[in-house]
Design an enzyme around this catalytic site. Sequence first.
Site, PDB file in Angstrom:
ATOM      1  N   ASP A 100       0.831  -1.206   0.000  1.00 29.01           N
ATOM      2  CA  ASP A 100       0.000   0.000   0.000  1.00 29.01           C
ATOM      3  C   ASP A 100       0.866   1.257   0.000  1.00 29.01           C
ATOM      4  O   ASP A 100       0.536   2.261  -0.637  1.00 29.01           O
ATOM      5  CB  ASP A 100      -0.915   0.014   1.223  1.00 29.01           C
ATOM      6  CG  ASP A 100      -2.029  -1.015   1.111  1.00 29.01           C
ATOM      7  OD1 ASP A 100      -2.744  -1.199   2.103  1.00 29.01           O
ATOM      8  OD2 ASP A 100      -2.165  -1.626   0.040  1.00 29.01           O
ATOM      9  N   ALA A 101       1.986   1.191   0.732  1.00 27.69           N
ATOM     10  CA  ALA A 101       2.858   2.363   0.821  1.00 27.69           C
ATOM     11  C   ALA A 101       3.443   2.721  -0.547  1.00 27.69           C
ATOM     12  O   ALA A 101       3.532   3.902  -0.914  1.00 27.69           O
ATOM     13  CB  ALA A 101       3.982   2.104   1.829  1.00 27.69           C
ATOM     14  N   GLU A 102       3.831   1.710  -1.327  1.00 25.28           N
ATOM     15  CA  GLU A 102       4.396   1.975  -2.649  1.00 25.28           C
ATOM     16  C   GLU A 102       3.323   2.508  -3.592  1.00 25.28           C
ATOM     17  O   GLU A 102       3.563   3.424  -4.396  1.00 25.28           O
ATOM     18  CB  GLU A 102       4.997   0.682  -3.220  1.00 25.28           C
ATOM     19  CG  GLU A 102       5.595   0.811  -4.617  1.00 25.28           C
ATOM     20  CD  GLU A 102       6.776   1.779  -4.703  1.00 25.28           C
ATOM     21  OE1 GLU A 102       7.132   2.179  -5.823  1.00 25.28           O
ATOM     22  OE2 GLU A 102       7.326   2.146  -3.649  1.00 25.28           O
ATOM     23  N   LEU A 131     -10.641   8.063   0.239  1.00 28.68           N
ATOM     24  CA  LEU A 131     -10.193   9.013   1.251  1.00 28.68           C
ATOM     25  C   LEU A 131      -8.809   9.549   0.897  1.00 28.68           C
ATOM     26  O   LEU A 131      -7.954   8.814   0.406  1.00 28.68           O
ATOM     27  CB  LEU A 131     -10.125   8.357   2.638  1.00 28.68           C
ATOM     28  CG  LEU A 131     -11.447   8.028   3.325  1.00 28.68           C
ATOM     29  CD1 LEU A 131     -11.168   7.251   4.609  1.00 28.68           C
ATOM     30  CD2 LEU A 131     -12.245   9.279   3.633  1.00 28.68           C
ATOM     31  N   ARG A 176     -17.904  -1.715  -3.502  1.00 27.77           N
ATOM     32  CA  ARG A 176     -17.675  -0.330  -3.901  1.00 27.77           C
ATOM     33  C   ARG A 176     -17.427  -0.218  -5.407  1.00 27.77           C
ATOM     34  O   ARG A 176     -17.813   0.747  -6.043  1.00 27.77           O
ATOM     35  CB  ARG A 176     -16.486   0.258  -3.131  1.00 27.77           C
ATOM     36  CG  ARG A 176     -16.295   1.749  -3.405  1.00 27.77           C
ATOM     37  CD  ARG A 176     -15.200   2.332  -2.552  1.00 27.77           C
ATOM     38  NE  ARG A 176     -13.886   1.825  -2.919  1.00 27.77           N
ATOM     39  CZ  ARG A 176     -12.744   2.211  -2.361  1.00 27.77           C
ATOM     40  NH1 ARG A 176     -12.782   3.067  -1.353  1.00 27.77           N
ATOM     41  NH2 ARG A 176     -11.601   1.722  -2.748  1.00 27.77           N
ATOM     42  N   GLU A 213     -17.362  -2.193   6.263  1.00 29.98           N
ATOM     43  CA  GLU A 213     -16.134  -2.881   5.879  1.00 29.98           C
ATOM     44  C   GLU A 213     -16.256  -4.351   6.289  1.00 29.98           C
ATOM     45  O   GLU A 213     -16.446  -4.678   7.462  1.00 29.98           O
ATOM     46  CB  GLU A 213     -14.927  -2.250   6.584  1.00 29.98           C
ATOM     47  CG  GLU A 213     -13.599  -2.628   5.998  1.00 29.98           C
ATOM     48  CD  GLU A 213     -13.192  -1.733   4.837  1.00 29.98           C
ATOM     49  OE1 GLU A 213     -12.084  -1.917   4.310  1.00 29.98           O
ATOM     50  OE2 GLU A 213     -13.987  -0.833   4.456  1.00 29.98           O
ATOM     51  N   LYS A 269      -2.512   7.275   7.715  1.00 34.68           N
ATOM     52  CA  LYS A 269      -1.969   5.947   7.488  1.00 34.68           C
ATOM     53  C   LYS A 269      -0.860   5.623   8.480  1.00 34.68           C
ATOM     54  O   LYS A 269      -0.086   6.494   8.868  1.00 34.68           O
ATOM     55  CB  LYS A 269      -1.430   5.834   6.051  1.00 34.68           C
ATOM     56  CG  LYS A 269      -2.473   6.050   4.965  1.00 34.68           C
ATOM     57  CD  LYS A 269      -3.564   4.996   4.993  1.00 34.68           C
ATOM     58  CE  LYS A 269      -3.094   3.670   4.455  1.00 34.68           C
ATOM     59  NZ  LYS A 269      -2.874   3.636   3.009  1.00 34.68           N
ATOM     60  N   CYS A 296       2.954 -35.880   3.583  1.00 37.92           N
ATOM     61  CA  CYS A 296       3.554 -37.100   4.106  1.00 37.92           C
ATOM     62  C   CYS A 296       2.450 -38.135   4.255  1.00 37.92           C
ATOM     63  O   CYS A 296       1.372 -37.835   4.756  1.00 37.92           O
ATOM     64  CB  CYS A 296       4.217 -36.820   5.455  1.00 37.92           C
ATOM     65  SG  CYS A 296       4.656 -38.322   6.372  1.00 37.92           S
TER      66      CYS A 296
END
Length: 671
Positions: free
Chosen positions: A34-36, A84, A138, A174, A315, A427
């Site tokens: 999200d930050a990128e 937002l 949405r 949400e 954020k 296994c």
Amino acid sequence: MDATEARRRHRQLADELHRHSHLYHVLDRPEISDAEYDRMFRELLALEKEWPELATPDSPSRRVGAPPLASFRQVRHAEPMLSLENALDEEEFIEFDARVRRALGSDEPVTYLCEMKLDGVAVELTYQDGVLAVGSTRGDGTVGEEITDNLRTIGSVPLRLNRPCPELVDVRGEVYIELEDFRRFNRRREEEGEAAFANPRNAAAGSLRQLDPRQTAKRPLRIFCYGVGRLVGEEIASQQQLLERFRQWGLRTNVAGTRLARGADEVIACYRELLEQREQLPFEIDGMVVKVNDRALQRQLGAKSRTPRWAIAMKFPPRQATTTVEEIRVQVGRTGALTPVAVLKPVEVSGVTVSRASLHNWDEIARLDIRVGDTVVVERAGDVIPDVVKVLTDRRTGSERLVDPPDSCPACGSPVARLQDEVVPRCQGLACPARLKEAIRHFASRQAMDIDGLGERTIDQLLNKGLVASVADLYRLTRDDLLPLERMGEKSADKLLRAIDISRKRPLDRFLFALGIRHVGSHLARLLARHFPTLEALAAAAEETLLAIHEIGPRVTESLRAFFASPRNREILEQLRQLGVEPQPVEEVAADAGPLAGKIYVFTGSLEKLKRREAQQMVERLGGKAAGSVSRRTDTVVAGQDAGSKLEKALQLGIEIISEAEFLQRIEELE
């Protein structure tokens, strides 16, 4: 930068943002953090501010989310579901607060409502005259995907609002999955041979996009409601009052995560406090939403093309770090699932030292192209084991090495099999020490061999002292073996030995379930026990014989054949036989016999006195059938508390509906 270079960079950013938006919102397969994404988006906005002509109608700045999937009917939101604006640090919120006060023409502190920003999926619930009419995603903010039937399967989504309530209201909320539910859900998927989800948000999004609502109903989804679109027949003065009304109407809100704050200083104090609480929360949040509390002021402030001017998302710092992969190990689960785990050079992520990361399965390893020695980006979600989200291939030196899936179990050396349509190799050894503890606990459980007194503490001691190396060894235990154990007196030892002895004569279906054969739960175990009177008959059954049984498909057949083909499993079964374990034939009620012959019952909601399986077995014992879904063939629906879509469908079809008490009375009369 001149205009030509700005146009080139804008197009590059727009293409990348469109692609990542599609990956995130439509495919639920994000490739970047999200930050990128936020960094690229902010760069695009800066370019459009300096060169306004770049803000074309198809710019990512004009969109919210992504287009709806073609698989679902489209729903146009009566009022747009806006995104937002983000504040990435406290200074940016102070600037936002200053803009709000300038727009209102006031120097007085503004009262805000601070809410947790859940990392889930935004939805809209439209209630007409108090009844849920339409549910949608949405989508692109203007048009969403119609998922009403899927939303109805969520227990915290009311089908009817408590009265008095508005004539018409579009509730925004949400949908999310709590962390502990997410861990259990992923473990179950991996045991079933399916790919694990990367994070709770992806799991929630994938669940809501199921074309079959019955699949959505199996997912541990919850909802918090936080806003409205249309609102007819109700006057609400503030955001705080709106949440109070929601609770009165029966809608779920995040009461504990909501705080009033007067002015920027109090908001920042709330933000810092929430950031400290982040790791202790039972669900994922990635920030705090700050809203002007007064709804009249909200209307006065209005909105821009994609964001309201009266709200902002503060954020949290990203939970990511860069480190190297020192080793890839294989863990063995209870059902034999072999899961690769990356051993990392220790690195701090959001205040916690991380030294391992989940790789889920070898398909995921291939997708990431991850190798021992790689430099990777890891991301931490709550206290869930971190994930590797990206491999920095440009930092490779040539010394990195691939790790192939194992041919044999690293814990016991048994063969490894990857069944058809499964992504997880397993296994095949029943006595594998890495899965033995859970296998014994399952074997002794109430629905299986029902060995009362064989709890987790006792199992741990038996394993640590080397008294039990397989489930067969339980039947070799003596009083002298048990008395030295902690908290094991003479009475407790005698009681446990009696319970073990009694379990030797359990019905065949419970014994089959106790063995933990892949895909053979209690229902299929009973079905198989009705067709095969002995374990030997089942073990010798041909593939075509198994496939001819209704509800037994290729996956179950393959799993059964793999289990009985294992020499070690056959050895343990023979030991159990020699130790006096003799599963008894299952008493079967003929199809034309029994007082409930030909009757189909469906159970829905929470039962107070019975477990769901116990109630179903009562029906089957009297010759009836317990089904999982309501259809026109259903005769009776037994409705417990919080009954959902099955009850609604029964009402529509005019099917008999009775309570749990009425069901028990009926069973008592018939028996």
